[in-house]
Scaffold this motif. Structure first.
Motif, PDB file in Angstrom:
ATOM      1  N   GLY A   1       0.829  -1.189   0.000  1.00  0.00           N
ATOM      2  CA  GLY A   1       0.000   0.000   0.000  1.00  0.00           C
ATOM      3  C   GLY A   1       0.869   1.246   0.000  1.00  0.00           C
ATOM      4  N   PRO A   2       0.305   2.380   0.371  1.00  0.00           N
ATOM      5  CA  PRO A   2       1.061   3.625   0.387  1.00  0.00           C
ATOM      6  C   PRO A   2       2.261   3.515   1.326  1.00  0.00           C
ATOM      7  N   SER A   3       3.350   4.173   0.950  1.00  0.00           N
ATOM      8  CA  SER A   3       4.598   4.197   1.719  1.00  0.00           C
ATOM      9  C   SER A   3       5.160   2.806   1.965  1.00  0.00           C
ATOM     10  N   GLY A   4       4.825   1.839   1.103  1.00  0.00           N
ATOM     11  CA  GLY A   4       5.389   0.504   1.189  1.00  0.00           C
ATOM     12  C   GLY A   4       4.755  -0.413   2.220  1.00  0.00           C
ATOM     13  N   ILE A   5       3.654   0.005   2.837  1.00  0.00           N
ATOM     14  CA  ILE A   5       2.983  -0.813   3.849  1.00  0.00           C
ATOM     15  C   ILE A   5       2.571  -2.143   3.225  1.00  0.00           C
ATOM     16  N   ILE A   6       2.906  -3.238   3.904  1.00  0.00           N
ATOM     17  CA  ILE A   6       2.488  -4.554   3.418  1.00  0.00           C
ATOM     18  C   ILE A   6       1.113  -4.871   3.992  1.00  0.00           C
ATOM     19  N   LEU A   7       0.184  -5.195   3.088  1.00  0.00           N
ATOM     20  CA  LEU A   7      -1.161  -5.582   3.482  1.00  0.00           C
ATOM     21  C   LEU A   7      -1.424  -7.003   3.000  1.00  0.00           C
ATOM     22  N   ALA A   8      -2.235  -7.706   3.739  1.00  0.00           N
ATOM     23  CA  ALA A   8      -2.715  -9.005   3.301  1.00  0.00           C
ATOM     24  C   ALA A   8      -4.230  -8.910   3.222  1.00  0.00           C
ATOM     25  N   LEU A   9      -4.762  -9.490   2.168  1.00  0.00           N
ATOM     26  CA  LEU A   9      -6.207  -9.586   2.014  1.00  0.00           C
ATOM     27  C   LEU A   9      -6.570 -11.052   2.120  1.00  0.00           C
ATOM     28  N   ALA A  10      -7.546 -11.369   2.937  1.00  0.00           N
ATOM     29  CA  ALA A  10      -7.996 -12.747   3.130  1.00  0.00           C
ATOM     30  C   ALA A  10      -9.479 -12.821   2.764  1.00  0.00           C
TER      31      ALA A  10
END
Length: 140
Positions: free
Chosen positions: A128-137
């Protein structure tokens, strides 16, 4: 005694407006926005001369919040996005109705496709923004 609840997770971002828009696309609601500065902030964060703008977003169920911070002073320190196995906060995971549609709504590409765990759920990581790692489940 002990913890009553998790109040929020704070994330420093390069652009507050961009990060707010991104998390709103996920379905989070802007709870409030404010400028933070002064002795309280300097003591709490252990930096001198803090001036930042924050935004708090809430999940649709009202149980979780993210505090996004954009530092105006001192300037934020840009770093390479962390690797998936870097020490520290790994990722934020959100349960979604439809991974494919959510990725399309975000205009995002999965880091390495969409995995399926047995007949339980589908899972995808993205930045995501600023390199944030997100996981979608997505439950199956």
């Amino acid at each position: 005694m002990g913890i009553k609840r998790l109040d929020n997770i704070a994330i420093v971002v390069e652009s507050l407006d961009e990060a707010i828009s991104f998390f709103e696309l996920l379905g989070m609601k802007l709870h409030g926005r404010a400028f933070i500065e002064g002795d309280f902030a300097d003591i709490a964060v252990e930096l001198e001369g803090i001036k930042s703008e924050i935004a708090v977003l809430e999940t649709p169920d009202g149980h979780s919040r993210i505090e996004l911070s954009q530092y105006l002073n001192p300037p934020p320190i840009a770093q390479q996005p962390p690797a998936q196995n870097a020490l520290g906060v790994h990722r934020l995971m959100f349960n979604v109705d439809d991974i494919d549609q959510t990725l399309a709504d975000l205009g995002a590409e999965p880091i390495n496709g969409i995995a399926q765990y047995q007949e339980t759920y589908r899972l995808s990581y993205l930045r995501g923004p600023s390199g944030i790692i997100l996981a979608l489940a997505q439950d199956i």
